[in-house]
Write a protein that holds these residues in place. Structure first.
Motif, PDB file in Angstrom:
ATOM      1  N   PRO A 701      41.592 -24.342 -22.204  1.00  0.00           N
ATOM      2  CA  PRO A 701      42.075 -25.660 -21.749  1.00  0.00           C
ATOM      3  C   PRO A 701      40.933 -26.646 -21.517  1.00  0.00           C
ATOM      4  O   PRO A 701      39.810 -26.258 -21.176  1.00  0.00           O
ATOM      5  CB  PRO A 701      42.791 -25.336 -20.431  1.00  0.00           C
ATOM      6  CG  PRO A 701      43.146 -23.891 -20.518  1.00  0.00           C
ATOM      7  CD  PRO A 701      42.037 -23.259 -21.312  1.00  0.00           C
ATOM      8  N   LYS A 702      41.243 -27.906 -21.668  1.00  0.00           N
ATOM      9  CA  LYS A 702      40.274 -28.958 -21.373  1.00  0.00           C
ATOM     10  C   LYS A 702      39.928 -28.889 -19.883  1.00  0.00           C
ATOM     11  O   LYS A 702      40.787 -28.674 -19.032  1.00  0.00           O
ATOM     12  CB  LYS A 702      40.848 -30.339 -21.705  1.00  0.00           C
ATOM     13  CG  LYS A 702      41.327 -30.493 -23.145  1.00  0.00           C
ATOM     14  CD  LYS A 702      40.222 -30.203 -24.155  1.00  0.00           C
ATOM     15  CE  LYS A 702      40.725 -30.355 -25.595  1.00  0.00           C
ATOM     16  NZ  LYS A 702      39.721 -29.885 -26.577  1.00  0.00           N
ATOM     17  N   GLY A 703      38.657 -29.057 -19.585  1.00  0.00           N
ATOM     18  CA  GLY A 703      38.219 -28.983 -18.198  1.00  0.00           C
ATOM     19  C   GLY A 703      37.721 -27.605 -17.794  1.00  0.00           C
ATOM     20  O   GLY A 703      37.103 -27.460 -16.743  1.00  0.00           O
ATOM     21  N   TRP A 704      38.013 -26.599 -18.608  1.00  0.00           N
ATOM     22  CA  TRP A 704      37.482 -25.259 -18.344  1.00  0.00           C
ATOM     23  C   TRP A 704      36.085 -25.160 -18.947  1.00  0.00           C
ATOM     24  O   TRP A 704      35.842 -25.611 -20.080  1.00  0.00           O
ATOM     25  CB  TRP A 704      38.376 -24.187 -18.955  1.00  0.00           C
ATOM     26  CG  TRP A 704      39.616 -23.886 -18.155  1.00  0.00           C
ATOM     27  CD1 TRP A 704      40.447 -24.785 -17.565  1.00  0.00           C
ATOM     28  CD2 TRP A 704      40.150 -22.591 -17.878  1.00  0.00           C
ATOM     29  NE1 TRP A 704      41.471 -24.142 -16.926  1.00  0.00           N
ATOM     30  CE2 TRP A 704      41.321 -22.782 -17.103  1.00  0.00           C
ATOM     31  CE3 TRP A 704      39.767 -21.296 -18.192  1.00  0.00           C
ATOM     32  CZ2 TRP A 704      42.102 -21.726 -16.652  1.00  0.00           C
ATOM     33  CZ3 TRP A 704      40.544 -20.238 -17.747  1.00  0.00           C
ATOM     34  CH2 TRP A 704      41.697 -20.455 -16.981  1.00  0.00           C
ATOM     35  N   ASN A 705      35.168 -24.570 -18.216  1.00  0.00           N
ATOM     36  CA  ASN A 705      33.806 -24.357 -18.701  1.00  0.00           C
ATOM     37  C   ASN A 705      33.615 -22.864 -18.925  1.00  0.00           C
ATOM     38  O   ASN A 705      33.389 -22.102 -17.983  1.00  0.00           O
ATOM     39  CB  ASN A 705      32.797 -24.889 -17.672  1.00  0.00           C
ATOM     40  CG  ASN A 705      31.355 -24.695 -18.126  1.00  0.00           C
ATOM     41  OD1 ASN A 705      31.091 -24.415 -19.302  1.00  0.00           O
ATOM     42  ND2 ASN A 705      30.422 -24.832 -17.201  1.00  0.00           N
ATOM     43  N   VAL A 706      33.743 -22.448 -20.167  1.00  0.00           N
ATOM     44  CA  VAL A 706      33.677 -21.036 -20.521  1.00  0.00           C
ATOM     45  C   VAL A 706      32.520 -20.809 -21.484  1.00  0.00           C
ATOM     46  O   VAL A 706      32.428 -21.472 -22.514  1.00  0.00           O
ATOM     47  CB  VAL A 706      34.997 -20.563 -21.163  1.00  0.00           C
ATOM     48  CG1 VAL A 706      34.902 -19.091 -21.569  1.00  0.00           C
ATOM     49  CG2 VAL A 706      36.165 -20.774 -20.211  1.00  0.00           C
TER      50      VAL A 706
END
Length: 715
Positions: A701-706
């Motif tokens: 998802p957008k906004g996730w930093n993986v």
């Protein structure tokens, strides 16, 4: 913009920040930190939280004492199993049952076809039951403490206080602490990584007072659908004895009918071994010290090599588990603020530990790994994809390829070819419910499944993608070809419609349809197309001519069935979404674009409408553990990253992940490894994407930093 010295300083500072940011993004993941964020810590007794050590072909599952001290207490949860890939037994076929008693001929497409099913007629049922129940996987033994209270009575699990147990998946070490009437006990349990051995170090003043001993007890196999390793009846129907007694070692022989195996014990401090209850052997330490180190190695026959010590076993675990974690891929969700990311990372880390420990041997795994029997301990080949496909996607193809050797065994191939010949087909028809020797377990559902058939081609293609060379092609070509020969001979040609159909006589992955009526399941149509095309590509890579029959079947294979703008489960079920029964079990129509790539058969808009309908209107409480990663994969390929995460974390009982990381289903199926393997495949797709995918992290998802490294694209 300011042009003076101050502006230059700002510009340089911004440039430095960009460089630092880029370096941070490129820095390798600290894998030990990620893994050890998810140590399993228990502070109370929980029958669903037993923990395992092992090596992929042998596993030992312990309670809060670090051993199998209270097996009866755990038998209705996740039981305390000791299982291996070699430990199997059959009761004698005293009545000389014939496998033919399970065969029923079914009229399909104008001819009779014989299937091994669960016939109920007198004279058949007893034979069918025998061949379903035999062979069965053995629970090799219960290795536990004998704990005594001050009054000499046995301590129960309720007498334990101060419980703290920790499993460190980075090293494979299980550390356990507790007290008995105020006296501390500290235990370290480890599994050897190349031998089927468990080793233990226990430290306690209870050793000096004679209130802590060790016992190994051999249970009797139930031959039931499940086996928790807690049946101690029928004492006269098996034999056990101490052989080769030495000062610090002994070999225990256990015999059931013609099956024999040994448990070799060794200990480093003074102790004596003697029989206890029937089929129980008790190690009583000398009272000189507060430490006891001992090991137990199970094997099908006595070995000349010494049993590895605790120190050697611990060193093996501390060496091999970090090597596993440093190999292949890693994913770090730690930079994501969404609280769901922490739980997803926990599931990912522990699923890697469990699938490596429970199912990385030389045979397809059983659904409950090496903990307890389900379906008599037998592997199910349609589940092999869910157990093992992720190994290659996570950059560890060797763990997948170990199990592919099973398909090359002459006995396995002979049975698979015999099934195809019995039914009038070419090539090999891979079994559904099977065993180490490839025998077919009669099943009124399993006999009609076909979606296990293309798996071998998928696995071989994963192996080729990992090492695309002539040696790989040579190694797998014969099995790929034999698999494809069956696939090309199985479809029925409808002259009036000038097309090939799958069925009748098929039960889809969604096991809700009658075999005699069912044809053209959507997922299987796509898998058939993809696998036959891939098998042709294997011929092309080797300079072989294309197989004209395979091309003809692919060209005239039926189109995907649809109605009202959505794909049907099967062409024979126009009521796929109006019949309540057909909205339960696996929504496998989604796998047609999720597990499978775009093949030219699917329309993305139609699949999106199908996805939306299923998401809204499916009976999710009547699904199974791999359905959630399957749904997630479809969401990723449709460009729906939020739904991809939602599917993996859907709050449904069968999507529960226990403290151990196991995927809980229900009372009779407390763990379910296909869920864990499916989760890992889904996360690989979410991050690395698939062939032709141009978007980075398509399922995140957008906004996730993986952060991730080492993952491979799916086809």
């Amino acid at each position: 913009m300011e042009r003076g010295p101050g502006g230059e300083v700002i510009r340089l500072a911004l440039l430095l920040l960009l460089v630092i940011s880029a370096q941070a993004q490129q820095a390798p993941i600290n894998r030990q930190v990620v893994v050890e964020r998810h140590k399993v810590v228990l502070t109370s007794t929980d029958t669903l939280a037993s923990l395992s050590v092992g090596n992929g072909k042998f596993a030992f599952t312990a309670d809060v004492t670090g051993l199998q001290t209270f097996p009866a207490y755990y038998e209705k949860g996740v039981p305390l199993g000791t299982q291996s890939e070699w430990g199997w037994h059959s009761f004698p076929n005293a009545k000389n049952f014939k496998f033919g008693s399970a065969i029923r001929e079914v009229d399909l497409n104008g001819r009779k076809v014989g299937y091994a099913v669960q016939r109920k007629e007198p004279g058949n049922k007893e034979a069918v039951d025998y061949f379903r129940e035999n062979p069965h996987r053995l629970q090799l033994g219960n290795l536990g403490f004998v704990l005594l209270k001050k009054n000499g009575q046995p301590a129960t699990i309720r007498d334990l206080r101060g419980i703290r147990q920790e499993l460190n998946p980075w090293t494979g070490e299980l550390s356990s602490r507790f007290t008995v009437e105020g006296t501390p006990v500290q235990v370290v349990t480890v599994g050897h990584q190349t031998q089927d051995a468990v080793a233990v170090r226990v430290e306690s003043e209870l050793l000096k007072s004679g209130r802590l001993k060790v016992a190994l007890r051999f249970p009797f196999p139930t031959a039931g659908w499940s086996d928790m390793g807690t049946f101690y009846g029928k004492e006269n129907q098996h034999q056990s004895s101490i052989t080769k007694p030495q000062k610090n070692s002994a070999v225990l022989l256990h015999q059931l009918d013609t099956t024999k195996y040994v448990a070799a014990l060794s200990w480093q401090q003074a102790a004596t071994l003697a029989p206890g209850q029937p089929h129980e052997f008790v190690l009583t330490p000398g009272k000189q010290g507060t430490v006891l180190e001992f090991s137990c190695r199970f094997s099908p026959r006595a070995q000349a090599a010494a049993v590895p010590t605790f120190a050697a076993t611990r060193a093996s675990s501390q060496r091999q588990w970090p090597a596993f974690w440093r190999s292949g891929a890693a994913v770090d969700f730690g930079g994501t603020a969404d609280p769901r990311a922490k739980e997803l990372e926990r599931r990912v880390v522990l699923s890697q530990y469990l699938t490596k420990l429970q199912g990385a041997g030389s045979q397809p795994p059983q659904e409950t790994g090496l903990v307890l029997n389900s379906w008599y301990g037998r592997p199910h080949l349609e589940m092999h994809w869910w157990h093992s496909a992720h190994f290659a996607l996570w950059g560890r193809p060797v763990l997948l390829e170990r199990s592919l050797t099973w398909y090359a065994r002459p006995d396995v191939r002979a049975v698979a070819r015999g099934i195809a010949q019995r039914q009038g087909y070419e090539g090999v028809r891979w079994q559904k419910m099977t065993d180490p020797w490839g025998q077919e377990g009669p099943s009124s559902v399993g006999a009609f499944l076909i979606w296990q058939q293309p798996h071998f081609i998928y696995f071989a293609e994963e192996a080729y993608r990992a090492h695309p060379d002539a040696a790989t092609l040579k190694l797998y070509q014969d099995r790929v070809n034999a698999t494809a020969e069956f696939m090309a001979s199985y479809p029925f040609y409808e002259k009036d419609k000038d097309r090939y159909i799958l069925g009748k006589g098929v039960i889809p992955a969604q096991e809700r349809f009658k075999a005699e009526e069912t044809f053209n399941p959507t997922f299987e149509l796509v898998y058939w197309n993809w696998a036959l095309k891939t098998a042709q590509e294997w011929r092309t890579r080797q300079g072989l001519p294309r197989n004209a029959k395979w091309d003809k079947v692919v060209a005239k294979l039926s189109k995907l069935p649809q109605a009202n703008g959505v794909y049907l489960a099967t062409e024979s079920a126009p009521d796929s979404y109006t019949n309540p029964e057909f909205k339960t079990d696996h929504p496998s129509v989604l796998a047609a674009l999720g597990v499978m790539p775009a093949t030219g058969q699917q329309d993305a808009a139609t699949m999106r409408r199908t996805f939306d309908l299923i998401w809204k209107d499916w009976s999710w409480d009547k699904t199974w553990g791999w359905d959630f990663p399957m749904t997630s994969m479809t969401a990723t390929r449709l460009g729906l990253p939020d739904r991809a995460v939602d599917a993996l974390l859907m709050k449904v009982q069968k999507n529960t992940y226990l403290p151990s990381g196991h995927n809980y289903q229900e009372d009779r199926l407390p763990i379910y490894l296909p869920g864990n393997g499916g989760l890992l495949a889904a996360v690989a797709l979410m991050c690395a994407g698939y062939d032709g995918c141009k978007e980075a992290n398509p399922g995140i998802p957008k906004g996730w930093n993986v952060k991730w490294e080492g993952l491979q694209k799916m086809p």
